[in-house]
Design a protein around this motif. Structure first.
Motif, PDB file in Angstrom:
ATOM      1  N   ALA A   1      40.064  33.213  28.621  1.00 30.85           N
ATOM      2  CA  ALA A   1      39.565  33.404  29.988  1.00 30.85           C
ATOM      3  C   ALA A   1      38.095  33.001  30.058  1.00 30.85           C
ATOM      4  O   ALA A   1      37.329  33.250  29.127  1.00 30.85           O
ATOM      5  CB  ALA A   1      39.725  34.868  30.404  1.00 30.85           C
ATOM      6  N   LYS A   2      37.701  32.377  31.164  1.00 29.97           N
ATOM      7  CA  LYS A   2      36.318  31.935  31.340  1.00 29.97           C
ATOM      8  C   LYS A   2      35.524  32.858  32.257  1.00 29.97           C
ATOM      9  O   LYS A   2      34.304  32.733  32.356  1.00 29.97           O
ATOM     10  CB  LYS A   2      36.290  30.509  31.926  1.00 29.97           C
ATOM     11  N   ARG A   3      36.236  33.754  32.963  1.00 29.95           N
ATOM     12  CA  ARG A   3      35.559  34.624  33.928  1.00 29.95           C
ATOM     13  C   ARG A   3      35.918  36.081  33.659  1.00 29.95           C
ATOM     14  O   ARG A   3      37.070  36.405  33.393  1.00 29.95           O
ATOM     15  CB  ARG A   3      35.936  34.245  35.371  1.00 29.95           C
ATOM     16  N   LEU A   4      34.917  36.926  33.770  1.00 29.62           N
ATOM     17  CA  LEU A   4      35.100  38.358  33.605  1.00 29.62           C
ATOM     18  C   LEU A   4      34.439  39.037  34.795  1.00 29.62           C
ATOM     19  O   LEU A   4      33.285  38.757  35.116  1.00 29.62           O
ATOM     20  CB  LEU A   4      34.455  38.822  32.293  1.00 29.62           C
ATOM     21  N   VAL A   5      35.176  39.894  35.475  1.00 28.64           N
ATOM     22  CA  VAL A   5      34.645  40.633  36.623  1.00 28.64           C
ATOM     23  C   VAL A   5      34.376  42.063  36.191  1.00 28.64           C
ATOM     24  O   VAL A   5      35.253  42.724  35.612  1.00 28.64           O
ATOM     25  CB  VAL A   5      35.640  40.627  37.803  1.00 28.64           C
ATOM     26  N   ASN A   6      33.168  42.537  36.453  1.00 27.39           N
ATOM     27  CA  ASN A   6      32.804  43.915  36.146  1.00 27.39           C
ATOM     28  C   ASN A   6      32.723  44.683  37.463  1.00 27.39           C
ATOM     29  O   ASN A   6      31.749  44.542  38.211  1.00 27.39           O
ATOM     30  CB  ASN A   6      31.464  43.933  35.399  1.00 27.39           C
ATOM     31  N   LEU A   7      33.766  45.442  37.761  1.00 29.05           N
ATOM     32  CA  LEU A   7      33.803  46.239  38.990  1.00 29.05           C
ATOM     33  C   LEU A   7      33.205  47.613  38.713  1.00 29.05           C
ATOM     34  O   LEU A   7      33.678  48.331  37.818  1.00 29.05           O
ATOM     35  CB  LEU A   7      35.239  46.437  39.475  1.00 29.05           C
ATOM     36  N   SER A   8      32.185  47.990  39.473  1.00 23.72           N
ATOM     37  CA  SER A   8      31.567  49.297  39.265  1.00 23.72           C
ATOM     38  C   SER A   8      31.136  49.854  40.615  1.00 23.72           C
ATOM     39  O   SER A   8      31.678  49.479  41.649  1.00 23.72           O
ATOM     40  CB  SER A   8      30.380  49.173  38.302  1.00 23.72           C
ATOM     41  N   ASN A   9      30.159  50.734  40.611  1.00 21.38           N
ATOM     42  CA  ASN A   9      29.714  51.352  41.865  1.00 21.38           C
ATOM     43  C   ASN A   9      28.328  50.844  42.282  1.00 21.38           C
ATOM     44  O   ASN A   9      27.563  51.553  42.918  1.00 21.38           O
ATOM     45  CB  ASN A   9      29.718  52.879  41.739  1.00 21.38           C
ATOM     46  N   ILE A  10      27.994  49.596  41.884  1.00 18.39           N
ATOM     47  CA  ILE A  10      26.750  48.962  42.321  1.00 18.39           C
ATOM     48  C   ILE A  10      27.072  47.602  42.934  1.00 18.39           C
ATOM     49  O   ILE A  10      28.042  46.945  42.535  1.00 18.39           O
ATOM     50  CB  ILE A  10      25.728  48.791  41.175  1.00 18.39           C
TER      51      ILE A  10
END
Length: 234
Positions: free
Chosen positions: A143-152
Motif C-alpha cells: 500500500a502507498k497510502r495510510l490514513v490516520n483517522l483521529s480526533n484532530i
C-alpha cells in the motif's frame, strides 16, 4: 494472497480509539464509517483497518496503576488488548466483507486471500504503537497510502490544546514532521503519529493523511484524490 498485486487499490486506515470509544462506544461513528468502507470496497478498493485502544486502554492502564507499580510492558499489553477488543468490534460490524481473522503480527497480511475486501488488524507486542504496525502492514501489502483517522483536523506545529495560535499544517515533509516529535515512543504518547512509525514511513516512502474521523466526507475526498481538509505527510 495479499502480495503486491493490486497494491494501488489498497489503503491502510488507522482508526483511532478516540473515535471508536470516546467515552462509551460510538455507534453513530461506527455506522457512518462502515457505510463508507462498504461503498468504497464496492468500487474495488481494499482496506486494512487497524484499531487504536483509546479510552478503553487508558481506563485499564489507570486502574492498574492505581493498584500497583507498572512496568512499561504492562502498560503496553493493556493497550494492545484494548486495540484487539476494538478491532473485534470493527470486524464484527463488517463481518460480511471482512477477513475472519484479526491480524496482530503485521507479516500475516501476506497470507490473507485476495478476495478479502477488508482486513482488520490490532496491536502486536510491546514497544510500539498501532501506528508502527500500520506502517509495517502497508509495507508488506504494497500500500502507498495510510490514513490516520483521529480526533484532530490537522497536524499542528504546536499543541492546539495549550497554544490558541497553533498553526495547522496542510502539507509537511517527513523530515519536518519528525522534528516536531519526541525522539522515542512511550505507552500512551499523544502525538498525531508516533516517532518510530514516522521514521519507518519515511523509509518506505509512504504517504500519510491525518484526518478528523468525525468528518468522513474528507476521507472520501482524499480517497478520490480531491482536495481535503487534513494534513498530508510525505
Amino acid at each position: 494472497v495479499w502480495g503486491i498485486m493490486g497494491a494501488a487499490a489498497r489503503i491502510v486506515v488507522s482508526v483511532g480509539g478516540s473515535l471508536i470509544v470516546p467515552d462509551g462506544i460510538d455507534t453513530s461513528f461506527l455506522r457512518a464509517f462502515t457505510r463508507l468502507i462498504r461503498q468504497e470496497a464496492a468500487q474495488g478498493r481494499r482496506f486494512v483497518l487497524i484499531a487504536g485502544g483509546g479510552k478503553t486502554a487508558r481506563h485499564y492502564q489507570e486502574a492498574a496503576a492505581a493498584v500497583t507499580a507498572l512496568a512499561p510492558d504492562d502498560l503496553d499489553w493493556l493497550g494492545i488488548h484494548a486495540t484487539r477488543l476494538n478491532g473485534h468490534l470493527l470486524r464484527t460490524v463488517l463481518r460480511d466483507i471482512a477477513h475472519p481473522v484479526i491480524i496482530t503480527n503485521p507479516d500475516e497480511i501476506a497470507d490473507v486471500p485476495e478476495r478479502a475486501a477488508v482486513v482488520v488488524a490490532a496491536g502486536y507486542r510491546p514497544g510500539a504503537s498501532t501506528d508502527l504496525r500500520a506502517v509495517q502492514i502497508a509495507r508488506t501489502a504494497g500500500a502507498k497510502r495510510l490514513v490516520n483517522l483521529s480526533n484532530i483536523d490537522f497536524v499542528y506545529r504546536t499543541d492546539p490544546r495549550t497554544d490558541p495560535n497553533a498553526e495547522p499544517l496542510r502539507e509537511i515533509s517527513w523530515r519536518d514532521f519528525r522534528a516536531l516529535l519526541p525522539p522515542q515512543w512511550t505507552p500512551g504518547l499523544s502525538a498525531p503519529f508516533d516517532p518510530v512509525a514516522a521514521a519507518a514511513a519515511e523509509e518506505v516512502g509512504l504517504e500519510v493523511a491525518v484526518l478528523h474521523g468525525r468528518h468522513l466526507e474528507e476521507l472520501a475526498r482524499y480517497l478520490d484524490g480531491a482536495p481535503f481538509r487534513g494534513t498530508r505527510i510525505y
